[in-house]
Design a protein around this motif. Structure first.
Motif, PDB file in Angstrom:
ATOM      1  N   ASP A  99      23.366  41.645 -87.119  1.00  0.00           N
ATOM      2  CA  ASP A  99      22.724  40.402 -87.536  1.00  0.00           C
ATOM      3  C   ASP A  99      23.010  39.354 -86.464  1.00  0.00           C
ATOM      4  O   ASP A  99      24.109  38.821 -86.380  1.00  0.00           O
ATOM      5  CB  ASP A  99      23.276  39.952 -88.892  1.00  0.00           C
ATOM      6  CG  ASP A  99      22.628  38.669 -89.396  1.00  0.00           C
ATOM      7  OD1 ASP A  99      21.761  38.112 -88.680  1.00  0.00           O
ATOM      8  OD2 ASP A  99      22.992  38.215 -90.495  1.00  0.00           O
ATOM      9  N   PHE A 100      22.001  39.075 -85.642  1.00  0.00           N
ATOM     10  CA  PHE A 100      22.186  38.138 -84.539  1.00  0.00           C
ATOM     11  C   PHE A 100      22.366  36.698 -85.015  1.00  0.00           C
ATOM     12  O   PHE A 100      22.738  35.833 -84.228  1.00  0.00           O
ATOM     13  CB  PHE A 100      20.998  38.220 -83.579  1.00  0.00           C
ATOM     14  CG  PHE A 100      20.943  39.504 -82.788  1.00  0.00           C
ATOM     15  CD1 PHE A 100      21.798  39.726 -81.723  1.00  0.00           C
ATOM     16  CD2 PHE A 100      20.036  40.496 -83.125  1.00  0.00           C
ATOM     17  CE1 PHE A 100      21.756  40.908 -80.999  1.00  0.00           C
ATOM     18  CE2 PHE A 100      19.978  41.682 -82.408  1.00  0.00           C
ATOM     19  CZ  PHE A 100      20.840  41.887 -81.346  1.00  0.00           C
ATOM     20  N   ASP A 120      16.129  32.290 -77.118  1.00  0.00           N
ATOM     21  CA  ASP A 120      16.621  33.248 -78.107  1.00  0.00           C
ATOM     22  C   ASP A 120      16.178  32.790 -79.494  1.00  0.00           C
ATOM     23  O   ASP A 120      15.937  31.593 -79.712  1.00  0.00           O
ATOM     24  CB  ASP A 120      18.147  33.361 -78.046  1.00  0.00           C
ATOM     25  CG  ASP A 120      18.647  34.708 -78.521  1.00  0.00           C
ATOM     26  OD1 ASP A 120      18.959  35.566 -77.678  1.00  0.00           O
ATOM     27  OD2 ASP A 120      18.690  34.919 -79.757  1.00  0.00           O
ATOM     28  N   PHE A 121      16.074  33.755 -80.415  1.00  0.00           N
ATOM     29  CA  PHE A 121      15.654  33.409 -81.777  1.00  0.00           C
ATOM     30  C   PHE A 121      16.838  33.105 -82.686  1.00  0.00           C
ATOM     31  O   PHE A 121      16.672  32.778 -83.853  1.00  0.00           O
ATOM     32  CB  PHE A 121      14.790  34.516 -82.375  1.00  0.00           C
ATOM     33  CG  PHE A 121      15.546  35.741 -82.860  1.00  0.00           C
ATOM     34  CD1 PHE A 121      16.679  36.207 -82.215  1.00  0.00           C
ATOM     35  CD2 PHE A 121      15.098  36.434 -83.975  1.00  0.00           C
ATOM     36  CE1 PHE A 121      17.352  37.324 -82.665  1.00  0.00           C
ATOM     37  CE2 PHE A 121      15.770  37.553 -84.435  1.00  0.00           C
ATOM     38  CZ  PHE A 121      16.894  38.004 -83.776  1.00  0.00           C
ATOM     39  N   SER A 122      18.051  33.225 -82.133  1.00  0.00           N
ATOM     40  CA  SER A 122      19.260  32.972 -82.900  1.00  0.00           C
ATOM     41  C   SER A 122      19.905  31.654 -82.477  1.00  0.00           C
ATOM     42  O   SER A 122      20.351  31.514 -81.333  1.00  0.00           O
ATOM     43  CB  SER A 122      20.257  34.119 -82.702  1.00  0.00           C
ATOM     44  OG  SER A 122      21.534  33.771 -83.210  1.00  0.00           O
ATOM     45  N   GLN A 123      19.965  30.717 -83.405  1.00  0.00           N
ATOM     46  CA  GLN A 123      20.632  29.449 -83.115  1.00  0.00           C
ATOM     47  C   GLN A 123      22.122  29.665 -82.851  1.00  0.00           C
ATOM     48  O   GLN A 123      22.726  28.947 -82.045  1.00  0.00           O
ATOM     49  CB  GLN A 123      20.447  28.471 -84.284  1.00  0.00           C
ATOM     50  CG  GLN A 123      19.016  28.007 -84.499  1.00  0.00           C
ATOM     51  CD  GLN A 123      18.572  26.969 -83.468  1.00  0.00           C
ATOM     52  OE1 GLN A 123      19.247  26.741 -82.466  1.00  0.00           O
ATOM     53  NE2 GLN A 123      17.430  26.340 -83.709  1.00  0.00           N
ATOM     54  N   VAL A 124      22.709  30.667 -83.504  1.00  0.00           N
ATOM     55  CA  VAL A 124      24.124  30.973 -83.305  1.00  0.00           C
ATOM     56  C   VAL A 124      24.369  31.382 -81.856  1.00  0.00           C
ATOM     57  O   VAL A 124      25.317  30.911 -81.205  1.00  0.00           O
ATOM     58  CB  VAL A 124      24.572  32.086 -84.273  1.00  0.00           C
ATOM     59  CG1 VAL A 124      25.972  32.594 -83.896  1.00  0.00           C
ATOM     60  CG2 VAL A 124      24.572  31.582 -85.703  1.00  0.00           C
ATOM     61  N   GLY A 177      20.825  35.744 -75.491  1.00  0.00           N
ATOM     62  CA  GLY A 177      22.131  35.931 -76.123  1.00  0.00           C
ATOM     63  C   GLY A 177      23.097  34.831 -75.741  1.00  0.00           C
ATOM     64  O   GLY A 177      22.783  33.642 -75.848  1.00  0.00           O
ATOM     65  N   GLY A 178      24.270  35.210 -75.273  1.00  0.00           N
ATOM     66  CA  GLY A 178      25.296  34.229 -74.914  1.00  0.00           C
ATOM     67  C   GLY A 178      25.142  33.604 -73.552  1.00  0.00           C
ATOM     68  O   GLY A 178      26.008  32.852 -73.111  1.00  0.00           O
ATOM     69  N   TRP A 183      15.028  27.424 -78.500  1.00  0.00           N
ATOM     70  CA  TRP A 183      14.887  28.347 -79.618  1.00  0.00           C
ATOM     71  C   TRP A 183      13.446  28.819 -79.696  1.00  0.00           C
ATOM     72  O   TRP A 183      12.509  28.018 -79.650  1.00  0.00           O
ATOM     73  CB  TRP A 183      15.253  27.662 -80.935  1.00  0.00           C
ATOM     74  CG  TRP A 183      15.067  28.584 -82.115  1.00  0.00           C
ATOM     75  CD1 TRP A 183      15.965  29.488 -82.601  1.00  0.00           C
ATOM     76  CD2 TRP A 183      13.897  28.705 -82.915  1.00  0.00           C
ATOM     77  NE1 TRP A 183      15.431  30.172 -83.666  1.00  0.00           N
ATOM     78  CE2 TRP A 183      14.159  29.708 -83.883  1.00  0.00           C
ATOM     79  CE3 TRP A 183      12.657  28.070 -82.922  1.00  0.00           C
ATOM     80  CZ2 TRP A 183      13.220  30.095 -84.835  1.00  0.00           C
ATOM     81  CZ3 TRP A 183      11.715  28.458 -83.860  1.00  0.00           C
ATOM     82  CH2 TRP A 183      12.001  29.449 -84.810  1.00  0.00           C
ATOM     83  N   GLY A 184      13.259  30.136 -79.796  1.00  0.00           N
ATOM     84  CA  GLY A 184      11.910  30.664 -79.915  1.00  0.00           C
ATOM     85  C   GLY A 184      11.911  32.167 -80.087  1.00  0.00           C
ATOM     86  O   GLY A 184      12.867  32.859 -79.701  1.00  0.00           O
TER      87      GLY A 184
END
Length: 258
Positions: free
Chosen positions: A4-5, A64-68, A44-45, A87-88
């Protein structure tokens, strides 16, 4: 269970290392990014976002699609003024048409439902003459036997069902080639490369990375007990060899927008 990204406990999964010098050399041989605008999709990071900045890109944007993941990437690249993040979705980035000279995607397309949709979006955001570079693994790359350098091969030796998972998600070499050509890219080429993933001076370092599943989405298919069995299996295979220089084999696809 797949990774879970978006989960906060996975925010450090794709940090803790820098792009290897071998990767930097390989990218510089493909394209000169000096003074260019680079988009790193599925960043990613931000490890490779920072790598493009190191290669001399004028501006680099990680998507990236992950705000985290993006929060972590911003923290890790705060020292690089030419780097920003957005973000996208990989297939609907929301970026302006023709905004990029180079679009790069590493270890992304095997997570996507449609390579064609992704390549179409890359074509949209690239300026004419811009280059798409995709770095991912085919089944030929994944199926390399385990060794003291190619630790990933041991995962499949210990748990053959992981290879079945890979067969369902890994694109073929010709599939990605066809997607690029169908989208109008020319000078489509492929190559293979070995990339040093990380150097470990102690077993404890590697054990910690494996236990945290750091940068290894396939290990999220194992439960905690299975993961401990895998760690013991890898330790036995390594036989106390140190230091450990872990490498992965990759396929590189590239094409130029007409």
């Amino acid at each position: 269970m797949s990774i879970d990204f978006h989960a906060s406990e996975n925010r450090s999964s794709y940090i803790g290392r820098s792009a290897d010098k071998g990767w930097l050399k390989a990218m510089a041989e493909i394209v000169n990014p000096v003074g260019k605008n680079v988009i790193d999709i599925g960043c990613g990071g931000g490890i490779y976002t920072a790598g493009w900045a190191e290669l001399g890109a004028e501006r680099v944007m990680g998507v990236d699609f992950s705000q985290v993941m993006l929060e972590t990437a911003r923290e890790n690249t705060a020292y690089l003024p030419q780097v920003s993040f957005h973000w996208g979705d990989a297939c609907q980035t929301g970026l302006a048409a023709g905004c990029a000279d180079i679009v790069f995607a590493r270890a992304l397309i095997h997570h996507l439902d449609s390579v064609d949709s992704f390549v179409a979006e890359v074509n949209r955001i690239l300026a004419p003459g811009g280059m798409c570079i995709i770095q991912d693994r085919t089944m030929d790359d994944v199926s390399v036997p385990g060794s003291t350098e190619h630790l990933r091969g041991y995962f499949f030796e210990a748990f053959p069902r992981l290879l079945q998972k890979e067969e369902k998600r890994r694109p073929s070499l010709t599939e990605v080639q066809a997607a690029l050509k169908n989208a109008g890219f020319f000078s489509v080429h492929t190559s293979q490369m070995w990339e040093i993933r990380k150097r470990y001076s102690t077993w404890t370092e590697l054990e910690s990375d494996l236990r945290k599943r750091t940068g290894r989405s396939i290990l999220h298919e194992l439960n905690d007990d299975e993961l401990e069995k895998l760690i013991s299996f890898v330790k036995e295979k390594l036989g106390g060899l140190l230091p450990i220089v872990e490498q992965d084999r990759w396929t590189i696809w590239r094409g130029v927008k007409g």
